[in-house]
Design a protein around this motif. Structure first.
Motif, PDB file in Angstrom:
ATOM      1  N   MET A   1     101.456 -20.873  79.005  1.00  0.00           N
ATOM      2  CA  MET A   1     100.036 -21.133  78.798  1.00  0.00           C
ATOM      3  C   MET A   1      99.380 -21.499  80.124  1.00  0.00           C
ATOM      4  N   ASP A   2      98.183 -20.998  80.298  1.00  0.00           N
ATOM      5  CA  ASP A   2      97.438 -21.295  81.513  1.00  0.00           C
ATOM      6  C   ASP A   2      96.193 -22.078  81.126  1.00  0.00           C
ATOM      7  N   PHE A   3      96.155 -23.345  81.512  1.00  0.00           N
ATOM      8  CA  PHE A   3      95.043 -24.211  81.125  1.00  0.00           C
ATOM      9  C   PHE A   3      94.025 -24.299  82.253  1.00  0.00           C
ATOM     10  N   LYS A   4      92.753 -24.232  81.887  1.00  0.00           N
ATOM     11  CA  LYS A   4      91.675 -24.330  82.870  1.00  0.00           C
ATOM     12  C   LYS A   4      90.955 -25.661  82.675  1.00  0.00           C
ATOM     13  N   PRO A   5      90.855 -26.460  83.757  1.00  0.00           N
ATOM     14  CA  PRO A   5      90.155 -27.747  83.617  1.00  0.00           C
ATOM     15  C   PRO A   5      88.719 -27.550  83.150  1.00  0.00           C
ATOM     16  N   ILE A   6      88.260 -28.490  82.359  1.00  0.00           N
ATOM     17  CA  ILE A   6      86.899 -28.484  81.859  1.00  0.00           C
ATOM     18  C   ILE A   6      85.946 -28.747  83.033  1.00  0.00           C
ATOM     19  N   ASP A   7      84.706 -28.281  82.936  1.00  0.00           N
ATOM     20  CA  ASP A   7      83.747 -28.464  84.027  1.00  0.00           C
ATOM     21  C   ASP A   7      83.392 -29.944  84.192  1.00  0.00           C
ATOM     22  N   ARG A   8      83.220 -30.337  85.428  1.00  0.00           N
ATOM     23  CA  ARG A   8      82.911 -31.733  85.753  1.00  0.00           C
ATOM     24  C   ARG A   8      81.682 -32.253  84.991  1.00  0.00           C
ATOM     25  N   SER A   9      80.699 -31.393  84.761  1.00  0.00           N
ATOM     26  CA  SER A   9      79.455 -31.810  84.101  1.00  0.00           C
ATOM     27  C   SER A   9      79.687 -32.304  82.670  1.00  0.00           C
ATOM     28  N   TYR A  10      80.784 -31.873  82.044  1.00  0.00           N
ATOM     29  CA  TYR A  10      81.113 -32.278  80.675  1.00  0.00           C
ATOM     30  C   TYR A  10      81.158 -33.805  80.528  1.00  0.00           C
ATOM     31  N   PHE A  11      81.607 -34.488  81.563  1.00  0.00           N
ATOM     32  CA  PHE A  11      81.821 -35.934  81.475  1.00  0.00           C
ATOM     33  C   PHE A  11      80.525 -36.739  81.572  1.00  0.00           C
ATOM     34  N   ASN A  12      79.429 -36.073  81.927  1.00  0.00           N
ATOM     35  CA  ASN A  12      78.144 -36.769  82.052  1.00  0.00           C
ATOM     36  C   ASN A  12      77.441 -36.869  80.704  1.00  0.00           C
ATOM     37  N   GLN A  13      78.060 -37.584  79.788  1.00  0.00           N
ATOM     38  CA  GLN A  13      77.450 -37.850  78.484  1.00  0.00           C
ATOM     39  C   GLN A  13      77.735 -39.312  78.139  1.00  0.00           C
ATOM     40  N   PRO A  14      76.926 -39.904  77.278  1.00  0.00           N
ATOM     41  CA  PRO A  14      77.141 -41.313  76.937  1.00  0.00           C
ATOM     42  C   PRO A  14      78.564 -41.570  76.456  1.00  0.00           C
ATOM     43  N   THR A  15      79.061 -42.749  76.739  1.00  0.00           N
ATOM     44  CA  THR A  15      80.461 -43.091  76.482  1.00  0.00           C
ATOM     45  C   THR A  15      80.891 -42.850  75.038  1.00  0.00           C
ATOM     46  N   LEU A  16      80.082 -43.256  74.060  1.00  0.00           N
ATOM     47  CA  LEU A  16      80.476 -43.064  72.661  1.00  0.00           C
ATOM     48  C   LEU A  16      80.552 -41.580  72.308  1.00  0.00           C
ATOM     49  N   TYR A  17      79.640 -40.783  72.856  1.00  0.00           N
ATOM     50  CA  TYR A  17      79.689 -39.332  72.612  1.00  0.00           C
ATOM     51  C   TYR A  17      80.928 -38.725  73.257  1.00  0.00           C
ATOM     52  N   LEU A  18      81.229 -39.163  74.476  1.00  0.00           N
ATOM     53  CA  LEU A  18      82.406 -38.643  75.170  1.00  0.00           C
ATOM     54  C   LEU A  18      83.676 -38.987  74.399  1.00  0.00           C
ATOM     55  N   ALA A  19      83.779 -40.230  73.939  1.00  0.00           N
ATOM     56  CA  ALA A  19      84.970 -40.660  73.203  1.00  0.00           C
ATOM     57  C   ALA A  19      85.200 -39.789  71.974  1.00  0.00           C
ATOM     58  N   GLU A  20      84.114 -39.433  71.297  1.00  0.00           N
ATOM     59  CA  GLU A  20      84.234 -38.591  70.101  1.00  0.00           C
ATOM     60  C   GLU A  20      84.501 -37.135  70.478  1.00  0.00           C
ATOM     61  N   SER A  21      83.832 -36.650  71.515  1.00  0.00           N
ATOM     62  CA  SER A  21      83.966 -35.224  71.854  1.00  0.00           C
ATOM     63  C   SER A  21      85.288 -34.896  72.530  1.00  0.00           C
ATOM     64  N   LEU A  22      85.996 -35.906  73.039  1.00  0.00           N
ATOM     65  CA  LEU A  22      87.319 -35.657  73.635  1.00  0.00           C
ATOM     66  C   LEU A  22      88.358 -35.302  72.573  1.00  0.00           C
ATOM     67  N   LEU A  23      88.099 -35.672  71.308  1.00  0.00           N
ATOM     68  CA  LEU A  23      89.049 -35.334  70.244  1.00  0.00           C
ATOM     69  C   LEU A  23      89.170 -33.816  70.127  1.00  0.00           C
ATOM     70  N   GLY A  24      90.399 -33.339  70.127  1.00  0.00           N
ATOM     71  CA  GLY A  24      90.636 -31.900  70.063  1.00  0.00           C
ATOM     72  C   GLY A  24      90.794 -31.249  71.418  1.00  0.00           C
ATOM     73  N   LYS A  25      90.337 -31.935  72.492  1.00  0.00           N
ATOM     74  CA  LYS A  25      90.531 -31.400  73.846  1.00  0.00           C
ATOM     75  C   LYS A  25      91.997 -31.571  74.236  1.00  0.00           C
ATOM     76  N   LEU A  26      92.400 -30.864  75.276  1.00  0.00           N
ATOM     77  CA  LEU A  26      93.776 -30.941  75.757  1.00  0.00           C
ATOM     78  C   LEU A  26      93.870 -31.870  76.953  1.00  0.00           C
ATOM     79  N   LEU A  27      94.841 -32.770  76.927  1.00  0.00           N
ATOM     80  CA  LEU A  27      95.193 -33.568  78.094  1.00  0.00           C
ATOM     81  C   LEU A  27      96.399 -32.876  78.718  1.00  0.00           C
ATOM     82  N   VAL A  28      96.297 -32.536  79.996  1.00  0.00           N
ATOM     83  CA  VAL A  28      97.342 -31.766  80.675  1.00  0.00           C
ATOM     84  C   VAL A  28      97.816 -32.541  81.907  1.00  0.00           C
TER      85      VAL A  28
END
Length: 195
Positions: A1-28
């Motif tokens: 499998m070849d994983f591509k890092p998510i774009d840096r801009s993704y992290f510029n969201q409020p903390t509670l939104y980020l905490a929820e939106s990280l669910l389902g993402k891959l930690l590599v």
């Protein structure tokens, strides 16, 4: 499998939104022994200065919390009871907030995870807690300050949609009213959720 890092801009969201939106993402995590990856199934938000459960409560700025005062998307690791825990810095510059990754569901490098955690473990025990997942994936305090949008430790796109449940955070009983905040997010019915 070849994983591509998510774009840096993704992290510029409020903390509670980020905490929820990280669910389902891959930690590599890429190491010399190999690459491990897991779908994030549980997170907790820590909202800095006004959150008694956060290391940066009251704008506490120390060598340990320094990375949280910087831009979102960087790695905040710390050791607690001999276990390394991994967080993603969130929020705005000079507003020290972070999201703790509490559990992942293994997706790649499972044999390597067994080597690191013990061959006698059940698969569900490999990564169903914040200290377990870092040990299984080879995440250490040396990852402190690294970008989570660039190898060797990064977030990649994962599963499209997950059913999410929300509740109170774990292990922060002595943090006053903060212990009641509904800032823990997890994937419903996933066996790898910590509690």
């Amino acid at each position: 499998m070849d994983f591509k890092p998510i774009d840096r801009s993704y992290f510029n969201q409020p903390t509670l939104y980020l905490a929820e939106s990280l669910l389902g993402k891959l930690l590599v995590k890429e190491t010399e022994e190999g690459t491990t990856a897991g779908w994030i199934v549980e997170t907790e938000a820590y909202k800095g200065p006004k959150d008694r459960a956060a290391h940066s409560f009251g704008n506490r700025r120390t060598k340990r919390t320094e990375v949280m005062f910087g831009p979102a998307g960087y790695i905040y690791t710390y050791v607690m009871h001999t276990h390394c825990l991994v967080n993603i810095v969130s929020g705005e510059l000079d507003k020290p907030e972070a999201v703790l990754i509490r559990a992942v569901e293994p997706c790649m490098g499972i044999d390597l995870m067994y080597e690191r955690r013990g061959l006698n473990k059940k698969k569900v025990e490999l990564t169903n807690g914040p200290g377990k997942l870092t040990k299984a994936m080879g995440i250490t305090n040396e990852d402190y300050g690294l970008p989570s949008f660039h190898p060797p430790l990064f977030i990649a796109e994962g599963r499209m949609s997950v059913n999410i449940e929300i509740g109170t955070r774990i292990g922060i009983e002595n943090s006053g009213e903060a212990k009641d905040y509904l800032w823990r997010f997890w994937e419903k019915h996933n066996a790898f959720v910590s509690k």
